[in-house]
Design a protein around this motif. Structure first.
Motif, short mmCIF file in Angstrom:
data_model
loop_
_atom_site.label_atom_id
_atom_site.label_comp_id
_atom_site.label_asym_id
_atom_site.label_seq_id
_atom_site.Cartn_x
_atom_site.Cartn_y
_atom_site.Cartn_z
N SER A 34 -0.14 0.39 -19.26
CA SER A 34 -1.59 0.47 -19.26
C SER A 34 -2.16 0.55 -17.86
CB SER A 34 -2.18 -0.74 -19.98
OG SER A 34 -1.98 -1.90 -19.20
N GLY A 35 -1.34 0.33 -16.86
CA GLY A 35 -1.82 0.41 -15.48
C GLY A 35 -2.18 -0.92 -14.88
N LEU A 36 -2.06 -2.02 -15.64
CA LEU A 36 -2.39 -3.33 -15.09
C LEU A 36 -1.39 -3.73 -14.01
CD1 LEU A 36 -3.45 -5.22 -18.32
CD2 LEU A 36 -4.92 -4.29 -16.54
N LEU A 37 -0.15 -3.32 -14.17
CA LEU A 37 0.85 -3.48 -13.11
C LEU A 37 1.18 -2.07 -12.65
CD1 LEU A 37 3.29 -6.00 -14.82
CD2 LEU A 37 1.59 -6.50 -13.08
N THR A 38 0.83 -1.73 -11.45
CA THR A 38 0.99 -0.35 -11.02
C THR A 38 2.01 -0.22 -9.91
OG1 THR A 38 -0.74 -0.54 -9.36
CG2 THR A 38 -1.42 0.16 -11.56
N PRO A 39 2.55 0.98 -9.77
CA PRO A 39 3.47 1.21 -8.66
C PRO A 39 2.79 1.12 -7.30
CG PRO A 39 3.74 2.89 -10.34
CD PRO A 39 2.52 2.09 -10.69
N SER A 40 1.46 1.02 -7.26
CA SER A 40 0.78 0.94 -5.97
C SER A 40 1.10 -0.38 -5.27
CB SER A 40 -0.72 1.10 -6.14
OG SER A 40 -1.26 0.05 -6.90
N ALA A 46 3.37 -5.23 2.85
CA ALA A 46 3.37 -4.71 4.22
C ALA A 46 1.98 -4.36 4.72
CB ALA A 46 4.27 -3.48 4.31
N VAL A 47 1.20 -3.65 3.91
CA VAL A 47 -0.08 -3.14 4.40
C VAL A 47 -1.28 -3.58 3.57
CG1 VAL A 47 0.93 -1.13 5.52
CG2 VAL A 47 0.21 -0.96 3.15
N GLY A 48 -1.05 -4.35 2.52
CA GLY A 48 -2.15 -4.81 1.67
C GLY A 48 -2.30 -3.94 0.44
N GLU A 49 -2.91 -4.51 -0.58
CA GLU A 49 -3.04 -3.81 -1.87
C GLU A 49 -3.90 -2.56 -1.77
OE1 GLU A 49 -3.89 -6.14 -5.34
OE2 GLU A 49 -2.72 -7.81 -4.55
N HIS A 50 -5.02 -2.66 -1.06
CA HIS A 50 -5.92 -1.51 -0.95
C HIS A 50 -5.22 -0.35 -0.24
CE1 HIS A 50 -9.49 0.92 -0.41
NE2 HIS A 50 -9.19 0.99 0.88
N ALA A 51 -4.59 -0.65 0.88
CA ALA A 51 -3.89 0.40 1.63
C ALA A 51 -2.74 0.97 0.81
CB ALA A 51 -3.38 -0.14 2.96
N SER A 52 -2.06 0.12 0.08
CA SER A 52 -0.95 0.56 -0.77
C SER A 52 -1.45 1.57 -1.81
CB SER A 52 -0.34 -0.67 -1.44
OG SER A 52 0.63 -0.30 -2.37
N ALA A 53 -2.51 1.22 -2.50
CA ALA A 53 -3.08 2.11 -3.52
C ALA A 53 -3.62 3.39 -2.90
CB ALA A 53 -4.17 1.39 -4.31
N THR A 54 -4.22 3.27 -1.72
CA THR A 54 -4.77 4.44 -1.02
C THR A 54 -3.65 5.40 -0.63
OG1 THR A 54 -6.64 3.16 -0.19
CG2 THR A 54 -6.12 5.21 0.97
N THR A 67 2.94 16.35 -13.35
CA THR A 67 3.98 15.92 -14.29
C THR A 67 4.89 14.84 -13.70
OG1 THR A 67 5.46 17.70 -13.59
CG2 THR A 67 4.01 18.15 -15.46
N LEU A 68 4.74 14.53 -12.43
CA LEU A 68 5.55 13.47 -11.81
C LEU A 68 4.83 12.13 -11.93
CD1 LEU A 68 7.00 14.89 -8.46
CD2 LEU A 68 8.06 14.77 -10.70
N GLU A 69 5.58 11.13 -12.33
CA GLU A 69 5.02 9.79 -12.43
C GLU A 69 4.86 9.18 -11.04
OE1 GLU A 69 7.88 10.77 -13.93
OE2 GLU A 69 7.31 10.91 -16.04
N ASP A 70 3.99 8.20 -10.95
CA ASP A 70 3.75 7.51 -9.68
C ASP A 70 5.02 6.90 -9.10
OD1 ASP A 70 0.41 6.12 -10.33
OD2 ASP A 70 1.05 8.12 -9.70
N LYS A 71 5.96 6.54 -9.96
CA LYS A 71 7.17 5.87 -9.46
C LYS A 71 7.94 6.74 -8.47
CE LYS A 71 10.31 7.24 -13.18
NZ LYS A 71 11.22 6.76 -14.21
N TYR A 72 7.87 8.05 -8.60
CA TYR A 72 8.59 8.92 -7.67
C TYR A 72 7.91 8.94 -6.30
CZ TYR A 72 11.15 10.43 -11.75
OH TYR A 72 11.93 10.44 -12.87
N TYR A 73 6.59 8.91 -6.28
CA TYR A 73 5.87 8.83 -5.02
C TYR A 73 6.09 7.46 -4.38
CZ TYR A 73 3.44 13.08 -6.46
OH TYR A 73 3.13 14.35 -6.85
N ALA A 74 6.03 6.42 -5.19
CA ALA A 74 6.23 5.06 -4.68
C ALA A 74 7.66 4.89 -4.15
CB ALA A 74 5.95 4.04 -5.78
N ALA A 75 8.62 5.54 -4.78
CA ALA A 75 10.01 5.44 -4.32
C ALA A 75 10.18 6.05 -2.94
CB ALA A 75 10.95 6.12 -5.31
N VAL A 76 9.37 7.03 -2.62
CA VAL A 76 9.42 7.64 -1.29
C VAL A 76 8.70 6.75 -0.28
CG1 VAL A 76 8.65 9.61 0.09
CG2 VAL A 76 9.55 9.98 -2.21
#
Length: 179
Positions: A34-40, A46-54, A67-76
């Motif tokens: 549902s997005g309550l726990l996000t890959p952000s 390291a940089v704070g929640e706001h910076a992480s999500a940004t 078509t790519l899930e956030d987990k692939y971006y977060a993994a990078v």
């Protein structure tokens, strides 16, 4: 040979305990989907929640693959955040970069980068900073991390390196219609 006590005892899992544990897992999965726990949260330490999500939103805007899930971006971005924990210059680059990005957005749209819902507005802001070290660092890590990930190659229609397999002949590349 003596029987092992661990194998002769009944398991310490009854129906009630099983249901309680599995309902906890279902609730956790529901929160994640549902997005309550996000890959952000990948860089929050390291940089704070706001910076992480940004940074995650920025990553999706630099290399937009719906078509790519956030987990692939977060993994990078996770190794970048890990390095920022021990590299003060990198941490400063990331936190100052997000702060300046938000400042630019505030001047143009009276909102932070995360609050900009219109993708063309976000791209306009990113184009203004694309020559800077902050943007180039994020872009470079993303390019290598996303396009050099064999798990993602099939999603891009790429079959991987061809030289080990005898080249491109007779491997379906002659049927590409977009060339």
């Amino acid at each position: 040979m003596k029987p092992n006590k661990r194998h002769t005892q009944a398991p310490d899992l009854n129906r009630r305990r099983f249901l309680a544990r599995s309902s906890t897992a279902v609730v956790g999965l529901g929160m994640l989907s549902s997005g309550l726990l996000t890959p952000s949260a990948w860089a929050a330490q390291a940089v704070g929640e706001h910076a992480s999500a940004t940074l995650l939103r920025m990553a999706r805007d630099i290399y937009p693959h719906d078509t790519l899930e956030d987990k692939y971006y977060a993994a990078v971005l996770t190794p970048l955040a890990d390095k920022a924990n021990s590299d003060a210059d990198l941490k400063k680059l990331l936190t100052d970069g997000v702060r300046k990005l938000d400042s630019r957005c505030d001047k143009l749209f009276a909102r932070t980068y995360l609050e900009l819902e219109n993708e063309p507005d976000r791209v306009l802001v990113l184009r203004a900073i694309e020559d800077g070290a902050f943007f180039q660092r994020i872009k470079g890590d993303l390019m290598m991390g996303i396009y050099n990930n064999p798990e993602l190659w099939p999603r891009f229609g790429y079959g991987g390196s061809a030289w080990e397999k005898g080249g491109y002949i007779n491997r379906g590349y002659d049927k590409i219609d977009w060339l």
